[in-house]
Every structure is written in structure tokens, then in C-alpha cells.
Design a protein around this motif. Structure first.
Motif, PDB file in Angstrom:
ATOM      1  N   VAL A 416       0.844  -1.196   0.000  1.00  0.00           N
ATOM      2  CA  VAL A 416       0.000   0.000   0.000  1.00  0.00           C
ATOM      3  C   VAL A 416       0.882   1.249   0.000  1.00  0.00           C
ATOM      4  N   GLU A 417       1.931   1.236   0.853  1.00  0.00           N
ATOM      5  CA  GLU A 417       2.798   2.422   0.937  1.00  0.00           C
ATOM      6  C   GLU A 417       3.581   2.598  -0.361  1.00  0.00           C
ATOM      7  N   LYS A 418       4.148   1.481  -0.858  1.00  0.00           N
ATOM      8  CA  LYS A 418       4.983   1.549  -2.062  1.00  0.00           C
ATOM      9  C   LYS A 418       4.199   2.118  -3.243  1.00  0.00           C
ATOM     10  N   LYS A 419       2.953   1.674  -3.364  1.00  0.00           N
ATOM     11  CA  LYS A 419       2.170   2.066  -4.535  1.00  0.00           C
ATOM     12  C   LYS A 419       1.290   3.269  -4.264  1.00  0.00           C
ATOM     13  N   GLY A 420       1.344   3.768  -3.029  1.00  0.00           N
ATOM     14  CA  GLY A 420       0.529   4.928  -2.690  1.00  0.00           C
ATOM     15  C   GLY A 420      -0.957   4.643  -2.822  1.00  0.00           C
ATOM     16  N   LEU A 421      -1.392   3.516  -2.246  1.00  0.00           N
ATOM     17  CA  LEU A 421      -2.790   3.108  -2.425  1.00  0.00           C
ATOM     18  C   LEU A 421      -3.692   3.498  -1.259  1.00  0.00           C
ATOM     19  N   ARG A 422      -3.120   4.208  -0.305  1.00  0.00           N
ATOM     20  CA  ARG A 422      -3.889   4.609   0.872  1.00  0.00           C
ATOM     21  C   ARG A 422      -5.143   5.371   0.439  1.00  0.00           C
ATOM     22  N   GLN A 423      -6.240   5.074   1.084  1.00  0.00           N
ATOM     23  CA  GLN A 423      -7.524   5.651   0.733  1.00  0.00           C
ATOM     24  C   GLN A 423      -7.528   7.164   0.998  1.00  0.00           C
ATOM     25  N   THR A 424      -8.098   7.930   0.088  1.00  0.00           N
ATOM     26  CA  THR A 424      -8.184   9.386   0.289  1.00  0.00           C
ATOM     27  C   THR A 424      -9.472   9.722   1.016  1.00  0.00           C
ATOM     28  N   THR A 425      -9.367  10.546   2.033  1.00  0.00           N
ATOM     29  CA  THR A 425     -10.572  10.979   2.749  1.00  0.00           C
ATOM     30  C   THR A 425     -10.644  12.519   2.745  1.00  0.00           C
ATOM     31  N   ASP A 426      -9.810  13.090   1.861  1.00  0.00           N
ATOM     32  CA  ASP A 426      -9.797  14.562   1.742  1.00  0.00           C
ATOM     33  C   ASP A 426     -11.076  14.988   0.989  1.00  0.00           C
ATOM     34  N   MET A 427     -11.999  15.535   1.744  1.00  0.00           N
ATOM     35  CA  MET A 427     -13.332  15.847   1.229  1.00  0.00           C
ATOM     36  C   MET A 427     -13.255  16.785   0.014  1.00  0.00           C
ATOM     37  N   ALA A 428     -12.434  17.812   0.120  1.00  0.00           N
ATOM     38  CA  ALA A 428     -12.353  18.812  -0.942  1.00  0.00           C
ATOM     39  C   ALA A 428     -11.832  18.177  -2.229  1.00  0.00           C
ATOM     40  N   GLU A 429     -10.800  17.338  -2.080  1.00  0.00           N
ATOM     41  CA  GLU A 429     -10.208  16.702  -3.259  1.00  0.00           C
ATOM     42  C   GLU A 429     -11.222  15.801  -3.952  1.00  0.00           C
ATOM     43  N   ILE A 430     -11.910  14.996  -3.138  1.00  0.00           N
ATOM     44  CA  ILE A 430     -12.880  14.065  -3.713  1.00  0.00           C
ATOM     45  C   ILE A 430     -14.036  14.840  -4.361  1.00  0.00           C
ATOM     46  N   GLU A 431     -14.448  15.910  -3.697  1.00  0.00           N
ATOM     47  CA  GLU A 431     -15.573  16.686  -4.219  1.00  0.00           C
ATOM     48  C   GLU A 431     -15.203  17.279  -5.588  1.00  0.00           C
ATOM     49  N   GLY A 432     -13.958  17.714  -5.699  1.00  0.00           N
ATOM     50  CA  GLY A 432     -13.475  18.285  -6.965  1.00  0.00           C
ATOM     51  C   GLY A 432     -13.560  17.246  -8.089  1.00  0.00           C
ATOM     52  N   VAL A 433     -13.121  16.036  -7.771  1.00  0.00           N
ATOM     53  CA  VAL A 433     -13.157  14.975  -8.784  1.00  0.00           C
ATOM     54  C   VAL A 433     -14.602  14.645  -9.145  1.00  0.00           C
ATOM     55  N   CYS A 434     -15.472  14.561  -8.144  1.00  0.00           N
ATOM     56  CA  CYS A 434     -16.880  14.228  -8.378  1.00  0.00           C
ATOM     57  C   CYS A 434     -17.506  15.274  -9.329  1.00  0.00           C
ATOM     58  N   ALA A 435     -17.204  16.515  -9.070  1.00  0.00           N
ATOM     59  CA  ALA A 435     -17.766  17.590  -9.881  1.00  0.00           C
ATOM     60  C   ALA A 435     -17.294  17.432 -11.333  1.00  0.00           C
ATOM     61  N   ARG A 436     -16.011  17.116 -11.503  1.00  0.00           N
ATOM     62  CA  ARG A 436     -15.464  16.960 -12.841  1.00  0.00           C
ATOM     63  C   ARG A 436     -16.160  15.801 -13.583  1.00  0.00           C
ATOM     64  N   ILE A 437     -16.318  14.673 -12.877  1.00  0.00           N
ATOM     65  CA  ILE A 437     -16.930  13.489 -13.501  1.00  0.00           C
ATOM     66  C   ILE A 437     -18.376  13.784 -13.887  1.00  0.00           C
ATOM     67  N   ILE A 438     -19.106  14.546 -13.038  1.00  0.00           N
ATOM     68  CA  ILE A 438     -20.504  14.902 -13.352  1.00  0.00           C
ATOM     69  C   ILE A 438     -20.543  15.758 -14.617  1.00  0.00           C
ATOM     70  N   ALA A 439     -19.582  16.669 -14.689  1.00  0.00           N
ATOM     71  CA  ALA A 439     -19.544  17.552 -15.855  1.00  0.00           C
ATOM     72  C   ALA A 439     -19.232  16.772 -17.127  1.00  0.00           C
ATOM     73  N   GLU A 440     -18.362  15.792 -17.007  1.00  0.00           N
ATOM     74  CA  GLU A 440     -17.909  15.055 -18.190  1.00  0.00           C
ATOM     75  C   GLU A 440     -18.904  13.988 -18.651  1.00  0.00           C
ATOM     76  N   ASN A 441     -19.879  13.623 -17.800  1.00  0.00           N
ATOM     77  CA  ASN A 441     -20.774  12.500 -18.145  1.00  0.00           C
ATOM     78  C   ASN A 441     -22.256  12.889 -18.074  1.00  0.00           C
ATOM     79  N   PRO A 442     -22.684  13.683 -19.033  1.00  0.00           N
ATOM     80  CA  PRO A 442     -24.068  14.161 -18.950  1.00  0.00           C
ATOM     81  C   PRO A 442     -25.106  13.022 -19.059  1.00  0.00           C
ATOM     82  N   LYS A 443     -24.773  11.964 -19.756  1.00  0.00           N
ATOM     83  CA  LYS A 443     -25.778  10.914 -19.992  1.00  0.00           C
ATOM     84  C   LYS A 443     -26.227  10.219 -18.695  1.00  0.00           C
ATOM     85  N   PRO A 444     -25.273   9.583 -17.937  1.00  0.00           N
ATOM     86  CA  PRO A 444     -25.706   8.976 -16.669  1.00  0.00           C
ATOM     87  C   PRO A 444     -26.300  10.011 -15.702  1.00  0.00           C
TER      88      PRO A 444
END
Lengths: 485, 487
Positions: A416-444
């Protein structure tokens, strides 16, 4: 039509897991070139004498202990005399009236009503278990026969049941249980394709309610469990039909034709061999001390069905998982070790019964080496479950890194450490990604808003992909729903 | 030095040790003697003078290099043709094994080799050791050196005749019901049957496994001790081999004589015993009396059951032991067989002689279902009673003295058509096999027709040292085994 009930007794021959033969030090292995595993004793040359293989005695005693037999204080050796070209001495050293194990029971498990539901368990009585030497192998050609004596003299036990089985299913379950216990305790590999386990079936039928046994027929050398099931079923039907028509069953040996699915009379009772048994003057009786038996008993594992009961009761495992974990004693040990380090039996059971077994069967060689030799340790599996429980990684990541743990023996936290697989719980970071994915996928997005609940999964997948699986799935779900609302 | 071939092994060992003779000289002497008398005796089935001389030279080289392997180094010893020697034929006196070559050494053969003995030739025998005259050999009839019109006894008749005729210094035989002692007696040499389990049976083609023992055939009791020393002792390859301490047998011979208590079983001096034999044996008994031994008459009440018991148990075991000679792997295979069952019938039918067939049929019969309890099981019980008789006797005496054979050597062909009278030849010897005891036949004189007579000394289980000591008391002062037939 009257109702008939079958009564079945089985004689199961099992080759013991010995490196050398029953009465000489010649090696035994399967699949060697013909007649290479012989010596003067195996070939029955003039002047040769048998000397007991102590290991074979010990494995027989352990077999008896697995099935709760009485271990005889003294057992002896007899000669079973008959002429056949696969037998170098034209007598087989066996045990006639003083076998090494007496009585005992085999616990069988019948198939359940569904695959994930346990079937009935029942104890089938044994008459005895005796030890003998195997014969060679004949191959017949159009103008002659060839003999291979490699197998001749291999330690072989015969497990004889009472007429205490009442259907073909029970007969099959009996063989499965013998196989399970023998493999489990390391007493035999029971590979029926290699002839390590073979079965003779005695079948009779009687009107339901009758106490008296009917006349039986015997089918010899059945070499698969389905062969036993099918031939017994055939014999039950055949005998019932004969009796129904007022006919008579003859005591005889019948041959099972596996290709065509029928039995045919081979020889009658009158033609049966007179084996002229007598005590083998070349061998002394064997005395088995209480201490020896106790010492052998201590080396045996818990019986697989006892363990299965414990897993169901103590760990609350589902039947299928408990059953899989109890097929192999090392697997069970591995599982229990992991559970002592992380008390999450269901989660650990999942990893062991699914992921570990998948990896094992992918690399067949590793399986034969045994679990203890693998780089992966039970502690690592316990640690992996902990990492998921503590929210350090997701279940998905856990499954993804399992093959690497299996192959390299690295601990999950290292990976996990070597590959940097630790789970992200940074709310702001995740929210940013969620917003991007919503913008990019109008169909679903449109579908979800139109009421298709499942459409959110596509968006979740997108977020997980973008974060390489590190985003906390619960948090992603929450944030997506918030942004879509 | 003349007549080396007629010296005792012990004397030859002394001469070899002192360097007065060479092993090669000795071997040559035995070879020459064999060439000159063998056409009258027919003791050997095969022998190889060249190979024997090579071995003799090796022995001389060892001795010259100070690496002698002991008293047997360079001594020629013949083997009955049922004791395996690697690379040599093994016929057991049977057509069925005519072309068989053993790939391994019997334990006793290996032990003789380790001590430098020269394995000299293969000696004739009754087929599979079944017989008392060596007439049941499939290959030739051996003649008694004391009267070549007579049989040498059997089944080790080739071995005893060769020793008596000077064709070898000593030999090994096998004894299942008297097959060493009876021919030793009839040929005027010493024959010892050890306690069951003292000498490994590994490499002895089995006749009746619970009765068979290998033992030495020599000219003196001292030689018997010498060879027994070499071949006795536990062998992990024979599960019936006894883990007994092996004492120094030669030292036992040198111990000061004791006043032994010796038993005369009255059943062994009853009807059927030839008066001349009785006289010779009684004379030997008188000798012991004069030496201060106490002679006690005792009884072995089950003696008369020994013969029927033996002829149930021995054939039963033989029927199974001989099943391996089937034409499938290494034995004679009939050319005329139609299928595998026919192969058994014809190969065995052609390969075995009459007496062997008779005993196989007898043995298969007594073991068959329905007859087992009445014959085999009952015979085993009586066997225990017979042994108990002896063990009771040994509470009173140290050893027993009896005749070996009820008659001296009989004429060739005389009893061939009468198996029962042939079986009676072993009446005084077969109880000892049933009881597992050691016994030795010691030459004790001659009949009026100058045929040798032997006396049997029966010892307690594994007390061969005591038995040899008793036998030697007589033999060292009489030495009938050193007298030579005119050939």
C-alpha cells in the motif's frame, strides 16, 4: 409395484502415502517407466523374504484412528493364494482374521437441498480395515498381455464397511468422506485416476420393511465415484426388476461397463476362488503398544467434519465457506491463524476460501508444495483485513493487491505504501473529482436525475478510476448525491 | 603335502596361516580330486575350476599382504543348489529353474564371501529339497561314496557326498525335516541344523518357511563350529531371524568338559530301528556314560504324530512357496500354452517332478476351505505339543541323544515307488524342525557292510555352543568323519 430398499456394503482399497513398498525398500511412485520400481523381493525371486514397512503400519493405525476403529493389540499376516499374472508370488500378503483395525465409523455428508445448504450427516459402520500389498498392472493387447510390476507390493489398505449404506448417493458420500479424511490427515492422496483409491461394491435389495438381507452381487474395481454411484443405481434397478417379476438374484461377481452403463455377470459363487488363506510363516505378528497408538494419535489433525461443525458454530461461517475451508487441513490452519490475529472470521474466510484458493489453483505447482512453503503468511491476510476495517484501503484495493501478496510475500502495508494506495478521505479533493466526472458525463447524470438509481454507479466508477481506487467509496457516494441533488 | 582335500577345514586353516600351503595348492588339490572321482559320485550340478583358482589366488594375495579375512580365507565350501549366489545358476534340482541365474547373494553366501571362503560349485539335491535320497533331482542321481550303489541320503545328498568324497572341504545344506542330518549320517560326515532363526534364510529358495534352516556339512564338529560362526546371526532381511547373541563356538569346544545330563527318548529306540544302527548309537551313549555324563531315559509322547503333522505343514507351506514358479517371469515357460491358465498348467506340469507335484497337491488340499481346521490348524496345535514335549525334557536334561536315520544308506531305486517308506527315513529328524531346535548328526561308526552311521545330538533352542561342545566330546576322540571311502 412393491417398494424395494437397497442395502450396500463397500470395500475401499486405498494406497497409503509411503515412499517405499510394503515388504521391501523398493521405491514407489506413479507414472514411472514399466518395471523400473522393482527388486528381487518385488519380483518374488527365489529366496526373497518380506520385511515390514513400519511407516505403512503407522499410516494404517492413523487411518483407523481417523475413523474411530479399535486398533488391534496384535495383528498378523496371511497369504491369500491365487494365480494371476499381475501377482509375482501368486499369493498376496494380506490380513485374514486378525486385521490391524476393527470396527469404527465413517461420518458421511449427504448432498443438501441446495449447494449452499448442508445436507444430512450420518455415521456408517465399518467392519474392519486391513493392510496388504497391491498387485502389478496388466495391459492387454490383441496377441498378448504385458505386466508392469511397478505397483506390485505397494502398501494398500482395504476399508470394509458393514452393509450400512442404503442408496447410491450414500455410497458416493461414503467414498467422498474417506477421501476427505485420508487426504486431510496426509495418509493418502486418494487420486482415483492414478488407482490410489478403488472400490468394490456389494449390493442387494429387499422389500421395504424386511429385516433380512437379500442375495448380493459384487462389482469389482470401480475406479471413480460416479462409477460407484451409477453402477450401484443400475444394480438396484436391475435387482428390483428381477424380483418384481418373481425372478431370483444369484450371488455373483458382476463387471461394470462404464461406457455403456450396465453390469454383466462375471463369475458365480461356485466359481469363486478358494484363497487357501494361512498365516504367512515369513512374517511375525505385529504388536501395537498403547504408547505407539497414542503417539500416532497426537500427530493427527482434527477430523474435517468436526472442524466444519466448529466453524459453523463458533465463527458463524456460511456452510459453503466452512466446507471449503475444511477440505484441507493446512487451509484451515492458515485460516485459524489469521483469525487469531484479526478476529474477523467472515472477512478472513472470504479471502482464504476465494482469493487464496484462486491463486493456488492458478499455480498448480505451488499447491503441491503445500501452504506452509508459500511466501504469503496468515499474518498478512489478517493485516489486510485490518487495513480494510480501519478504512486505510478499500475492499477493492484489498482484492487487487492480494495476488502481489501471494506471489512476493510482501506485507499488505508495504505494498500500500509503495504504490501509494492509501484511501483518500480529503473531502475537498474528492468533491473536486466528483464535480469533474458529473460535468464530463451528462448521460448517466440525466438518467439518474430521471430516476434511474443505478446510473450513479457509472459515475462512482468514474471517480474511483480517476482516483485510482483510493477515494473512500462511502464518501464518493455521499458527495455525488449531494452534487446531483 | 598329500591329500589336502581330505584335511579338516580347521587343520587347513592352520596350514594356510603358517604358510605351509597356499590356497591355490589347496584349491588345485580339491579340483583334481573332483575330476578324478566326480564321475562315480555325481555330487555337483556345476563347478568352475578357473573361477575357483582365481579366487584362491586372491586369497593368497590377501594373506601375503597381511590382510587375511580369517580362518575361512581360502577354504573351498560347496553350496547346495538352492542357496543364491549373484551371477550363478540356481536350479533347486528342478527343470523349472534350469536356466535361472540369481541376481543377488544369499546372506549366508555373502557372509562366507566376506570371510574369504571360496564358493566351490553347486551341489545336487532332491528337487526343491523334497526327498531323502537325492533321487528326486531332475538332473542326476548322486551316489554314496561309501557304496556307489547306494543313495547318499537327502535332500542335501550332493553336499554330503561331496564332503565325504573329498570333492570339497565343507558344504552348506538346508534342513527342513532332516535334509542335512540324514544324508550326513548316511555319508559319514557331520551335519548341523541350527535353531530356527539362527541363520538367515534370505536367499534360500523356500521349501517350508517355518521349518527351513541352512547349516554346515563338514568332516568334524570343530569345522561345523567354524562355519556356523561365519553364517549365524541376525539379518534384517529375514523377519524370522532371531536377535540372539552369537557366542564364540570354537571357544566353547575348548572349554573343559562337563558332566552333561543326556536324555534318551524311548520313542526313538522303538520298533523300526535297524539293530546295527541301534548298536552303534548305544555305543556312543556308552562313551558319554564312561565320560561321566548322566544318561536318563525320557519320553517324548507326541513323537508318533510328528510325521503326519510334518506332512501337513510342510506341503501346505510348499504349495504356496512354489506358486511363484509359474512360467510368467523367470521360470521354464511351456511352448504349448494356449492361454494364461494353460500356461500355468503346462509350464508347471512340464517343470516340476512327481514328488514336488505330490506335495503341492497335498498342501493345497489341506489348506482348502472346509479342510483347513481339520488338517492345517490341528497340525499347528500338535506342533505346539511336540515342542512342549522337548521343552519338558529339557527341564531334566541338557541335550538328547538319538539315532539320525532308522537305517543306513539304501540301494538306489529301492524306495522310489514307495513314498511312505521314503518319508520314514526322516522319522528321527523331523520333530526337531517342528520344534525349532538345533541338532547335529555326528558319525559314530559303520554297519557290517561298511556303511556309515550317525548319532544325533539335539540341543536346546539357541544353545548351539552347548550342543557343539557335547558333540565334540565324542567327535574329537573318534573322528569317524575323517575316515575315507575307497574310491
Amino acid at each position: 409395484m412393491k417398494d424395494y430398499e437397497a442395502v450396500i456394503g463397500l470395500e475401499v482399497h486405498v494406497q497409503l502415502k509411503c515412499d517405499t513398498k510394503m515388504f521391501t525398500r523398493a521405491a514407489y511412485r506413479f507414472g514411472e517407466p514399466p518395471n523400473t520400481l522393482t527388486n528381487p523381493v518385488v519380483m518374488g525371486l527365489p529366496g526373497t523374504l518380506p520385511v515390514l514397512n513400519k511407516r505403512a503400519i503407522e499410516l494404517s493405525i492413523q487411518t483407523g484412528l481417523m475413523f474411530g476403529c479399535h486398533i488391534a493389540e496384535v495383528c498378523k499376516w496371511d497369504r491369500k493364494n491365487y494365480f494371476y499374472p499381475d501377482q509375482p508370488k501368486n499369493y498376496q500378503i494380506s490380513q485374514f482374521d486378525q486385521p490391524i483395525c476393527i470396527g469404527g465409523v465413517v461420518e458421511i455428508e449427504l448432498p443438501g437441498p441446495a449447494r449452499n445448504v448442508m445436507g444430512e450427516h450420518r455415521e456408517v459402520k465399518l467392519t474392519r480395515i486391513h493392510l496388504e500389498e497391491d498387485v502389478g498392472k496388466l495391459t492387454h493387447y490383441e496377441n498378448g498381455s504385458l505386466v508392469d510390476f511397478n505397483r506390485a507390493g505397494t502398501p494398500l489398505i482395504e476399508i470394509v464397511s458393514e452393509p450400512d449404506l442404503f442408496s447410491a448417493e450414500e455410497a458416493a458420500a461414503f467414498l467422498n468422506a474417506i477421501r476427505l479424511n485420508m487426504i486431510y490427515a496426509g495418509l493418502s492422496d486418494c487420486d482415483m485416476e492414478k488407482g490410489q483409491m478403488r472400490c468394490d461394491a456389494n449390493v442387494s435389495v429387499r422389500p421395504v420393511g424386511s429385516e433380512k438381507l437379500g442375495i448380493r452381487t459384487e462389482m469389482k474395481n470401480l475406479n471413480s465415484i460416479s462409477g460407484v454411484r451409477d453402477s450401484v443405481n443400475y444394480e438396484i434397478r436391475r435387482q428390483s426388476k428381477v424380483l418384481e417379476k418373481g425372478g431370483e438374484i444369484f450371488q455373483e461377481t458382476r463387471r461394470w461397463n462404464a461406457e455403456q452403463g450396465y453390469t454383466v455377470a462375471l463369475r458365480s459363487k461356485e466359481e469363486a476362488h478358494d484363497y487357501r488363506y494361512f498365516p504367512d510363516p515369513d512374517l511375525m505378528p505385529v504388536r501395537v503398544s498403547r504408547e505407539w497408538v497414542d503417539c500416532l494419535h497426537a500427530k493427527l489433525p482434527e477430523r474435517p467434519f468436526d472442524r466444519q461443525r466448529r466453524y459453523l458454530k463458533d465463527f458463524g461461517l456460511p456452510f459453503t465457506m466452512a466446507s471449503v475451508l475444511c477440505q484441507n487441513s493446512e487451509l484451515g490452519n492458515f485460516f485459524e491463524e489469521a483469525v487469531t490475529k484479526c478476529n474477523k472470521p467472515l472477512e478472513i474466510g472470504n479471502l482464504v476460501a476465494n482469493d487464496l484458493l484462486r491463486e493456488l489453483s492458478a499455480g498448480k505447482d505451488a499447491e503441491s508444495q503445500g501452504l506452509v512453503l508459500l511466501p504469503i503468511k496468515s499474518g498478512h491476510v489478517a493485516e489486510l483485513v485490518k487495513l480494510v476495517e480501519e478504512g486505510v484501503i478499500s475492499r477493492q484495493i484489498a482484492q487487487d493487491i492480494f495476488p502481489q501478496m501471494f506471489q512476493t510475500g510482501e506485507s499488505p502495508s508495504t505494498i500500500v505504501e509503495k504504490k501509494g494506495l492509501r484511501q483518500t478521505t480529503d473531502m475537498a479533493e474528492i468533491e473536486g473529482v466528483c464535480a469533474r466526472i458529473i460535468a464530463e458525463n451528462p448521460k448517466p447524470v440525466g438518467e439518474f436525475r430521471a430516476g434511474n438509481e443505478k446510473a450513479i454507479n457509472a459515475l462512482k466508477g468514474g471517480v474511483m478510476k480517476a482516483t485510482r481506487g483510493k477515494a473512500n467509496p462511502a464518501m464518493v457516494d455521499k458527495l455525488l448525491r449531494k452534487l446531483l441533488a | 603335502m598329500s591329500d589336502l582335500y581330505y584335511q579338516s577345514a580347521a587343520e587347513l586353516a592352520r596350514l594356510l596361516e603358517k604358510g605351509e600351503i597356499s590356497a591355490r595348492q589347496l584349491m588345485q588339490s580339491v579340483i583334481d580330486r573332483t575330476h578324478s572321482v566326480e564321475e562315480k559320485i555325481h555330487a555337483f550340478l556345476r563347478f568352475d575350476p578357473d573361477e575357483a583358482l582365481v579366487e584362491a589366488e586372491k586369497s593368497d594375495q590377501r594373506r601375503a599382504a597381511g590382510k587375511s579375512l580369517g580362518s575361512l580365507d581360502g577354504i573351498p565350501i560347496g553350496l547346495k543348489d538352492l542357496i543364491c549366489v549373484s551371477g550363478q545358476g540356481l536350479t533347486c534340482g528342478s527343470r523349472i529353474l534350469e536356466n535361472y541365474v540369481s541376481p543377488y547373494d544369499a546372506t549366508c553366501a555373502a557372509r562366507l564371501k566376506e570371510r574369504g571362503a571360496i564358493l566351490w560349485g553347486r551341489l545336487n539335491m532332491d528337487e526343491f529339497a523334497m526327498g531323502s535320497s537325492t533321487e528326486n533331482s531332475a538332473f542326476q542321481t548322486t551316489c554314496n561314496p561309501w557304496n556307489t550303489e547306494c543313495i547318499p541320503g537327502g535332500s542335501s545328498g550332493g553336499s554330503t557326498a561331496a564332503v565325504a568324497a573329498g570333492e570339497t572341504i565343507a558344504a552348506l545344506g538346508s534342513d527342513t525335516g532332516g535334509s542335512i542330518r540324514q544324508p550326513a549320517s548316511l555319508c559319514g560326515v557331520v551335519g548341523l541344523k541350527p535353531s530356527y532363526g539362527l541363520v538367515s534364510r534370505y536367499g534360500l529358495a523356500a521349501f517350508a518357511s517355518s521349518l527351513d534352516q541352512i547349516g554346515p556339512i563338514t568332516r568334524t564338529v570343530e569345522d561345523s563350529a567354524l562355519i556356523l560362526q561365519a553364517i549365524a546371526g541376525h539379518d534384517a532381511r529375514d523377519s524370522t531371524s532371531f536377535k540372539a547373541h552369537i557366542p564364540d563356538y570354537q571357544a566353547a569346544l575348548k572349554a573343559p568338559p562337563r558332566r552333561w545330563k543326556l536324555g534318551l527318548p524311548r520313542e526313538y529306540f522303538a520298533e523300526g530301528l535297524d539293530p546295527e544302527i541301534r548298536q552303534a548309537v548305544e555305543k556312543a551313549v556308552d562313551f558319554y556314560k564312561n565320560e561321566g555324563c548322566e544318561i536318563v531315559e525320557i519320553s517324548l509322547p507326541h513323537t508318533e504324530l510328528a510325521l503326519p503333522v510334518y506332512y501337513i505343514l510342510a506341503p501346505a507351506e510348499a504349495s504356496s512357496n512354489l506358486a511363484r514358479y509359474d512360467g510368467v517371469r523367470y521360470t521354464h515357460r511351456s511352448e504349448r500354452a494356449e492361454d494364461h491358465v494353460d500356461l500355468y498348467f503346462k509350464s508347471r506340469g512340464e517343470g516340476f517332478g512327481q514328488e514336488v507335484k505330490r506335495r503341492i497337491i497335498l498342501g493345497a488340499y489341506v489348506l482348502s476351505s472346509g479342510y483347513y481346521d481339520a488338517y492345517y490348524l490341528r497340525a499347528q496345535k500338535i506342533r505346539t505339543l511336540i515342542r512342549n514335549d522337548f521343552m519338558d525334557a529339557f527341564k531334566k536334561v541338557d541335550a538328547l541323544i538319538t539315532p539320525v536315520s532308522p537305517t543306513a544308506a539304501f540301494k538306489i531305486g529301492e524306495r522310489l515307488d514307495d513314498p511312505l517308506s521314503m518319508y520314514l527315513s526322516d522319522i528321527y529328524t523331523l520333530s526337531i524342525n517342528l520344534a525349532g531346535l538345533p541338532a547335529i548328526s555326528v558319525p559314530c561308526g559303520f554297519t557290517s557292510k561298511k556303511l556309515p552311521v550317525g548319532v544325533q545330538i539335539i540341543g536346546q533352542p539357541f544353545k548351539e555352543a552347548e550342543m557343539l561342545s557335547i558333540a565334540n566330546l565324542y567327535d574329537s576322540t573318534h573322528r569317524f568323519g575323517m575316515e575315507h571311502p575307497e574310491l
